[in-house]
Design an enzyme around this catalytic site. Structure first.
Site, PDB file in Angstrom:
ATOM      1  N   LYS A 263     -10.219  -0.699  10.406  1.00  0.00           N
ATOM      2  CA  LYS A 263     -10.294  -1.915   9.569  1.00  0.00           C
ATOM      3  C   LYS A 263     -10.737  -3.112  10.419  1.00  0.00           C
ATOM      4  CE  LYS A 263      -7.401  -0.008   6.279  1.00  0.00           C
ATOM      5  NZ  LYS A 263      -7.909   0.535   5.023  1.00  0.00           N
TER       6      LYS A 263
ATOM      7  N   HIS B 228       0.870  -1.183   0.000  1.00  0.00           N
ATOM      8  CA  HIS B 228       0.000   0.000   0.000  1.00  0.00           C
ATOM      9  C   HIS B 228       0.904   1.228   0.000  1.00  0.00           C
ATOM     10  CE1 HIS B 228      -2.742   2.976   1.895  1.00  0.00           C
ATOM     11  NE2 HIS B 228      -3.749   2.194   1.557  1.00  0.00           N
TER      12      HIS B 228
ATOM     13  N   CYS C  12      -4.850   2.544  -3.603  1.00  0.00           N
ATOM     14  CA  CYS C  12      -3.592   3.018  -2.988  1.00  0.00           C
ATOM     15  C   CYS C  12      -2.478   2.000  -3.183  1.00  0.00           C
ATOM     16  CB  CYS C  12      -3.769   3.328  -1.507  1.00  0.00           C
ATOM     17  SG  CYS C  12      -4.846   4.713  -1.208  1.00  0.00           S
TER      18      CYS C  12
ATOM     19  N   GLN D  91      -4.352  -5.066   6.968  1.00  0.00           N
ATOM     20  CA  GLN D  91      -5.319  -6.051   6.449  1.00  0.00           C
ATOM     21  C   GLN D  91      -5.142  -7.419   7.094  1.00  0.00           C
ATOM     22  OE1 GLN D  91      -7.749  -5.129   4.568  1.00  0.00           O
ATOM     23  NE2 GLN D  91      -7.022  -3.155   3.814  1.00  0.00           N
TER      24      GLN D  91
ATOM     25  N   ASP E 193       3.210  -4.299   7.952  1.00  0.00           N
ATOM     26  CA  ASP E 193       2.010  -3.492   7.786  1.00  0.00           C
ATOM     27  C   ASP E 193       0.828  -4.452   7.944  1.00  0.00           C
ATOM     28  OD1 ASP E 193      -0.277  -2.309   6.836  1.00  0.00           O
ATOM     29  OD2 ASP E 193       0.626  -1.495   5.018  1.00  0.00           O
TER      30      ASP E 193
HETATM   31  N1  PLP Z   1      -1.723  -0.546   4.656  1.00  0.00           N
HETATM   32  C1  PLP Z   1      -2.682  -1.282   4.095  1.00  0.00           C
HETATM   33  C2  PLP Z   1      -2.356  -2.661   3.610  1.00  0.00           C
HETATM   34  C3  PLP Z   1      -3.957  -0.760   3.951  1.00  0.00           C
HETATM   35  O1  PLP Z   1      -4.919  -1.498   3.377  1.00  0.00           O
HETATM   36  C4  PLP Z   1      -4.225   0.548   4.412  1.00  0.00           C
HETATM   37  C5  PLP Z   1      -5.569   1.147   4.207  1.00  0.00           C
HETATM   38  O2  PLP Z   1      -6.276   0.800   3.283  1.00  0.00           O
HETATM   39  C6  PLP Z   1      -3.198   1.262   5.028  1.00  0.00           C
HETATM   40  C7  PLP Z   1      -1.962   0.691   5.139  1.00  0.00           C
HETATM   41  C8  PLP Z   1      -3.409   2.647   5.563  1.00  0.00           C
HETATM   42  O3  PLP Z   1      -4.288   2.587   6.660  1.00  0.00           O
HETATM   43  P1  PLP Z   1      -4.793   3.942   7.336  1.00  0.00           P
HETATM   44  O4  PLP Z   1      -5.326   4.807   6.234  1.00  0.00           O
HETATM   45  O5  PLP Z   1      -5.850   3.481   8.296  1.00  0.00           O
HETATM   46  O6  PLP Z   1      -3.630   4.559   8.024  1.00  0.00           O
END
Ligand code: PLP
Length: 415
Positions: free
Chosen positions: A235, A132, A373, A212, A209
């Site tokens: 999430k 992401h 993203c 998910q 990260d």
């Molecule tokens: N990393 C992953 C794999 C994500 O799916 C997301 C959000 O869709 C993020 C990071 C960023 O999360 P946040 O916008 O809650 O900081």
């Protein structure tokens, strides 16, 4: 409407948990809502909303600083949430749970406070092609700031990491590996335990990260043996603007504060400042108190259902959704890894994904469309974006059937 197959009737045709989510009990555009966008943001059970409302109605005050009863109550509820989160991911100590605004802030904190001070020209940061943007851009910033180089481990046409290549890129010049647990665009689950063990054998620390990962499977950071694990409250059925950075205590101790302000200090004078103990050293300013209390309630909810039950339900539903989507003439599934969680990206004929999303919305079916993203993933497949259906514990086979029916309708419109 298509009926789910009999063998699935008892397991995934009904989700026992749907009634816990007030928002799902509505019609959108004249149809009962089918919510298939939980990877972007999951809905909240009533228990999370109630916990937030109760704090706002009866306990609201600032935390940590007050001597009055409300401040004590707010502080207790806020710190209890930290304890719940510690137990939830099996961190060794509550000092290792830094409360943040989300995965994005958690990763930026590590990039700036852990990585930046100890990296320079000639060093490398290793990520993967499936990340992401939140797990790409913070590292690009550090590279710009320090002259370090960003390396990207490749993926294959099914959306799986090419492990041999990843391991080839692991050298003594790599100062951190930052890798997603589950790809938000494709649903691929990476074999983290094996990858982390390989990285550690070379002395490379690993940030995961987990945005998910956390909503879909039990996470044990000690068992994974990761050094950092970042995730977001929204999430995992909690409020937006909340998140966690898990970090090993011995690493947090060596890291300078990320931001300065109230709460992260013990003593301030114009000559200098003494920082607060862990984890408060990394929590400057008034936090999202209500949101964190809500995230604690989300942990209670997840644990009451059981992560194993959630994983099993979602896996069966994902298999069913994949099978049903494959039956549609003109569908192209994007992301077909052997090990996946709760997410399926796809394209239908040459219909633009945004058009598809709009047509589905008219039928009450909410999916996500675009690059998610994860532009490098789209570039790999040579496409601007996909349609993406993502599942949570409140979805059922009827939702999948409604998705398939709506896609068939879309095909007719574009025929
Ligand atoms: N990393 C992953 C794999 C994500 O799916 C997301 C959000 O869709 C993020 C990071 C960023 O999360 P946040 O916008 O809650 O900081």
């Amino acid at each position: 409407m298509t009926q789910p197959q009999q063998d699935l009737q008892d397991t995934i045709a009904v989700s026992d948990y749907r009634q816990d989510f007030p928002l799902l009990q509505q019609e959108v555009n004249g149809h009962p809502l089918v919510y298939l966008d939980s990877a972007a943001s999951a809905q909240q059970p009533a228990s999370v909303m109630d916990a937030v409302a109760q704090y706002e109605r009866t306990d609201h005050a600032n935390v940590h600083r007050g001597v009055h009863s409300l401040s004590h109550r707010a502080t207790d509820a806020y710190e209890q949430a930290r304890d719940k989160l510690r137990a939830f991911i099996n961190a060794e100590s509550r000092s290792e749970i830094v409360l943040t605004s989300g995965t994005t802030e958690s990763i930026n904190l590590v990039a700036q406070s852990y990585c930046r001070p100890r990296i320079g020209s000639g060093d490398r940061i290793l990520i993967t092609h499936l990340e992401h943007h939140s797990n790409i851009v913070p590292w690009q910033l550090v590279c710009e700031q320090t002259g370090a180089e960003l390396l990207v481990a490749p993926m294959d046409s099914r959306g799986q990491l090419v492990l041999e290549k990843l391991y080839e890129l692991m050298t003594d010049k790599v100062k951190i590996l930052a890798i997603g647990h589950v790809s938000n665009a494709l649903g691929t689950i990476h074999p983290l335990r094996e990858i982390i063990a390989r990285a550690h054998a070379l002395g490379i620390p690993v940030l995961v990260d987990g945005a998910q990962g956390v909503p879909h499977m039990a996470i044990d950071v000690q068992d994974l043996d990761c050094d950092f694990y970042a995730f977001s409250g929204h999430k995992m059925f909690g409020p937006t603007g909340t998140g966690v950075l898990y970090a090993r205590e011995c690493l947090l101790e060596t890291m300078p504060p990320y931001q300065g302000g109230g709460d992260m200090i013990l003593e301030v004078s114009f000559e200098g400042t003494t920082y607060n103990d862990l984890p408060y050293k990394f929590e400057a300013g008034t936090p999202n108190i209500a949101g964190v209390i809500g995230m604690g309630a989300a942990v209670d909810y997840l644990q009451s259902v059981g992560l194993a039950n959630i994983a099993e339900h979602e896996q069966q539903l994902l298999d069913y959704m994949t099978r049903r989507l494959t039956e549609i003439d003109g569908i192209r599934l994007i992301g077909t890894a052997a090990n996946k969680a709760s997410i399926q990206s796809f394209m239908l004929d040459d219909i633009h994904s945004h058009d598809l999303g709009t047509i589905l919305d008219h039928q009450g079916v909410a999916i996500r469309t675009g690059h998610h993203c994860a532009m490098p993933v789209m570039d790999y497949f040579g496409i601007p974006g996909t349609a993406r259906a993502s599942l949570a514990l409140y979805n059922n086979a009827d939702d999948v059937d409604r998705l398939v029916d709506a896609l068939e309708q879309a095909k007719k419109l574009f025929a």
